[in-house]
Motif scaffolding. Structure first.
Motif, PDB file in Angstrom:
ATOM      1  N   UNK A 183      -6.033  -6.836   2.327  1.00 20.09           N
ATOM      2  CA  UNK A 183      -6.057  -5.638   3.169  1.00 20.09           C
ATOM      3  C   UNK A 183      -5.395  -4.472   2.445  1.00 20.09           C
ATOM      4  N   UNK A 184      -4.308  -4.789   1.758  1.00 22.77           N
ATOM      5  CA  UNK A 184      -3.582  -3.758   1.015  1.00 22.77           C
ATOM      6  C   UNK A 184      -4.464  -3.190  -0.098  1.00 22.77           C
ATOM      7  N   UNK A 185      -5.159  -4.071  -0.794  1.00 25.39           N
ATOM      8  CA  UNK A 185      -6.074  -3.626  -1.847  1.00 25.39           C
ATOM      9  C   UNK A 185      -7.133  -2.669  -1.293  1.00 25.39           C
ATOM     10  N   UNK A 186      -7.691  -3.033  -0.130  1.00 30.03           N
ATOM     11  CA  UNK A 186      -8.724  -2.191   0.474  1.00 30.03           C
ATOM     12  C   UNK A 186      -8.163  -0.810   0.773  1.00 30.03           C
ATOM     13  N   UNK A 187      -6.976  -0.835   1.358  1.00 27.57           N
ATOM     14  CA  UNK A 187      -6.342   0.423   1.757  1.00 27.57           C
ATOM     15  C   UNK A 187      -6.117   1.313   0.537  1.00 27.57           C
ATOM     16  N   UNK A 188      -5.655   0.699  -0.541  1.00 21.24           N
ATOM     17  CA  UNK A 188      -5.320   1.453  -1.750  1.00 21.24           C
ATOM     18  C   UNK A 188      -6.575   1.994  -2.426  1.00 21.24           C
ATOM     19  N   UNK A 190      -9.320   2.808  -1.243  1.00 18.96           N
ATOM     20  CA  UNK A 190      -9.899   3.944  -0.520  1.00 18.96           C
ATOM     21  C   UNK A 190      -9.149   5.231  -0.856  1.00 18.96           C
ATOM     22  N   UNK A 224     -15.031   0.094   2.102  1.00 20.28           N
ATOM     23  CA  UNK A 224     -14.232  -0.508   1.037  1.00 20.28           C
ATOM     24  C   UNK A 224     -15.086  -0.795  -0.198  1.00 20.28           C
TER      25      UNK A 224
ATOM     26  N   UNK B  54       0.068  -5.932  -4.528  1.00 23.03           N
ATOM     27  CA  UNK B  54      -1.329  -6.206  -4.227  1.00 23.03           C
ATOM     28  C   UNK B  54      -1.714  -7.479  -4.973  1.00 23.03           C
ATOM     29  N   UNK B 179      -8.520  -6.596   9.876  1.00 18.40           N
ATOM     30  CA  UNK B 179      -7.990  -7.164   8.634  1.00 18.40           C
ATOM     31  C   UNK B 179      -8.331  -6.346   7.395  1.00 18.40           C
ATOM     32  N   UNK B 180      -8.967  -5.183   7.579  1.00 15.94           N
ATOM     33  CA  UNK B 180      -9.348  -4.446   6.376  1.00 15.94           C
ATOM     34  C   UNK B 180      -8.254  -3.492   5.908  1.00 15.94           C
ATOM     35  N   UNK B 181      -7.186  -3.398   6.668  1.00 16.40           N
ATOM     36  CA  UNK B 181      -6.052  -2.594   6.229  1.00 16.40           C
ATOM     37  C   UNK B 181      -6.272  -1.094   6.364  1.00 16.40           C
ATOM     38  N   UNK B 184      -3.643   0.886   8.148  1.00 12.82           N
ATOM     39  CA  UNK B 184      -2.266   0.764   7.679  1.00 12.82           C
ATOM     40  C   UNK B 184      -1.684   2.107   7.289  1.00 12.82           C
ATOM     41  N   UNK B 193      -1.839   7.000  -4.798  1.00 13.77           N
ATOM     42  CA  UNK B 193      -3.149   6.438  -5.139  1.00 13.77           C
ATOM     43  C   UNK B 193      -4.208   7.528  -5.226  1.00 13.77           C
TER      44      UNK B 193
END
Lengths: 243, 244
Positions: A183-188, A190, A224, B54, B179-181, B184, B193
């Motif tokens: 989930x963190x990877x997806x957020x980042x 983006x 994503x 990550x 669950x896709x964050x 967040x 980023x």
């Protein structure tokens, strides 16, 4: 019943603990456990069942094919010592199968037909939580558990239970960690894609996000996935970097 | 043994309620921030920092008890060395009671830099579950000297509570199907980023190299990486024109 030597007992417990720290293979562990349990009390066969997430028992391991069939029979008919021990959380000790037709009208005749004459069952229990049960079968009438046999077998079941629960907790933690990091990877990714598009189109990052979202919608991309394409292969989405 | 176990779980519960009671925002970053505050206070430390990695080992989420500590934490990733990096690689705590000792040759760039920042001792605890590495908790103290046994226990409980807090939150989000964050709050790292994506385009380089360039720039200019990122996003700093 022969008394188990302290040394042998210690060796078995060490082996159980050792399996728990090594590369853990659940079925391997349960098979080892049934074999050691059988050898400890000279049982003819040992079978082991664990509850699934909905609390239904499933056959997991047995020392031979004969015991597997008898255990499956218990499950099919929802009757027998394993189920009883699982439901009550208490051990079932020294039951003469030839005289148990009242208690288990279906199971007792089937087990005696398979050559088993006595049976015991130990719950896999930690405090109020019961996660399964272990069945121990004897094939000579009169071969009963005596003296320390019962606490020893229960201790073996307890050690196994603790190991299984720990392993489940770790597995849960690993799965959740993976999800969290995903989930963190997806957020980042983006955010990174927003930056890339903002730079290429000379817009604000908020406008860049709108551009990315519109593109994802019209091209049927998950946001994503599109973001991944943007940061790894921007040239493949020219509409996004050329106004 | 039973008494020991009871005492330990009482201590763990006490640590969890300290974290819950600390000031801070909701969300992941808020949780990490509360852990940092409790760690700094309970361990008589200059400060503490938490990083969640990550899957690729990048700093995904982070929090620190103050901006100076955040910079010390970031420094390890700039320099690629330090106790926290060792802690996550070795999967065990790295306890450096005196940074002026052998640490100076173990981390020839990092150790002098943090000592200059007034740090005499660093204690790094991996946040991990089984084979999975989630991140680290780092505690910085002014005075050289080891953590007491009681402090060490507190630090380990803090690390455990952080992992539990993060995973419980994750489980909850999984139950909600979230669950896709995307929802967040990654705190000020969002800007970092975004800046990384911009530098990637400015220089026509790969994404990870863009971050390396930004870190090198921040280090050389003696600026906080967050500030450099903010300037890039605000377009007051361009790497294709301004950097040497």
């Amino acid at each position: 019943m022969t008394t188990v030597s302290g040394e042998r007992l210690a060796a078995i417990f060490v082996e159980v603990a050792d399996t728990l720290v090594d590369e853990f293979d659940l079925l391997d562990f349960l098979h080892m456990l049934t074999e050691r349990a059988a050898s400890l009390v000279e049982a003819s066969a040992v079978g082991l069942m664990l509850a699934d997430q909905r609390g239904r028992l499933e056959f997991m391991a047995g020392t031979n094919e004969n015991v597997r069939l008898v255990e499956l029979f218990q499950l099919q008919n929802q009757e027998g010592p394993c189920l009883e021990s699982f439901r009550t959380g208490e051990p079932v000790i020294n039951v003469d199968l030839t005289a148990a037709a009242d208690r288990w009208p279906l199971f007792a005749p089937r087990a005696t037909a398979a050559g088993f004459l006595s049976v015991h069952a130990f719950p896999l229990r930690l405090r109020e939580r019961v996660i399964g049960a272990m069945n121990v079968f004897g094939n000579t009438r009169g071969r009963l558990l005596t003296g320390n046999d019962v606490p020893i077998m229960q201790a073996l079941a307890d050690v196994a239970t603790i190991g299984l629960l720990q392993e489940r907790a770790i597995r849960r933690g690993e799965v959740l960690t993976e999800q969290l990091q995903g989930a963190l990877n997806s957020r980042i990714v983006i955010e990174q894609a927003k930056g890339a598009v903002a730079q290429a189109r000379a817009t604000s990052v908020d406008d860049a996000f709108d551009i990315i979202r519109r593109y994802a919608r019209s091209h049927n991309y998950r946001l994503v996935d599109l973001a991944h394409v943007i940061v790894t292969d921007f040239a493949s989405v020219p509409d996004l970097y050329r106004p | 043994m039973v008494a020991d176990g009871d005492r330990a779980s009482a201590r763990a519960a006490a640590i969890r309620s300290l974290i819950a009671g600390a000031p801070g925002a909701p969300g992941h970053v808020g949780l990490l921030g509360r852990v940092c505050l409790v760690a700094a206070r309970e361990l008589a430390a200059l400060g503490a920092a938490v990083t969640v990695l990550t899957g690729d080992g990048l700093r995904g989420l982070s929090a620190a008890s103050d901006p100076v500590i955040e910079r010390l934490e970031e420094l390890q990733f700039t320099l690629g060395e330090g106790p926290c990096i060792d802690a996550i690689e070795s999967r065990r705590p790295v306890l450096i009671a005196d940074l002026s000792g052998p640490a100076m040759s173990r981390w020839p760039a990092y150790a002098p830099a943090v000592r200059e920042g007034g740090v005499g001792a660093v204690f790094a605890f991996p946040l991990q579950v089984g084979a999975a590495r989630l991140g680290m908790l780092d505690v910085f103290r002014r005075q050289p000297g080891p953590l007491s046994e009681a402090e060490l226990e507190i630090a380990l409980h803090l690390a455990d509570a952080t992992v539990e807090g993060l995973l419980d939150r994750q489980e909850e989000e999984g139950r909600r199907g979230d669950t896709d964050g995307l929802a967040w709050d990654v705190g000020n790292r969002a800007q970092l980023y975004q800046a990384q994506g911009m530098v990637m385009i400015q220089l026509g380089i790969a994404l990870d190299e863009a971050l390396v360039r930004m870190r090198a720039y921040a280090f050389a200019e003696d600026r906080r990486l967050d500030d450099v990122a903010r300037d890039i996003v605000n377009r007051t700093l361009r790497f294709d024109l301004d950097t040497p």
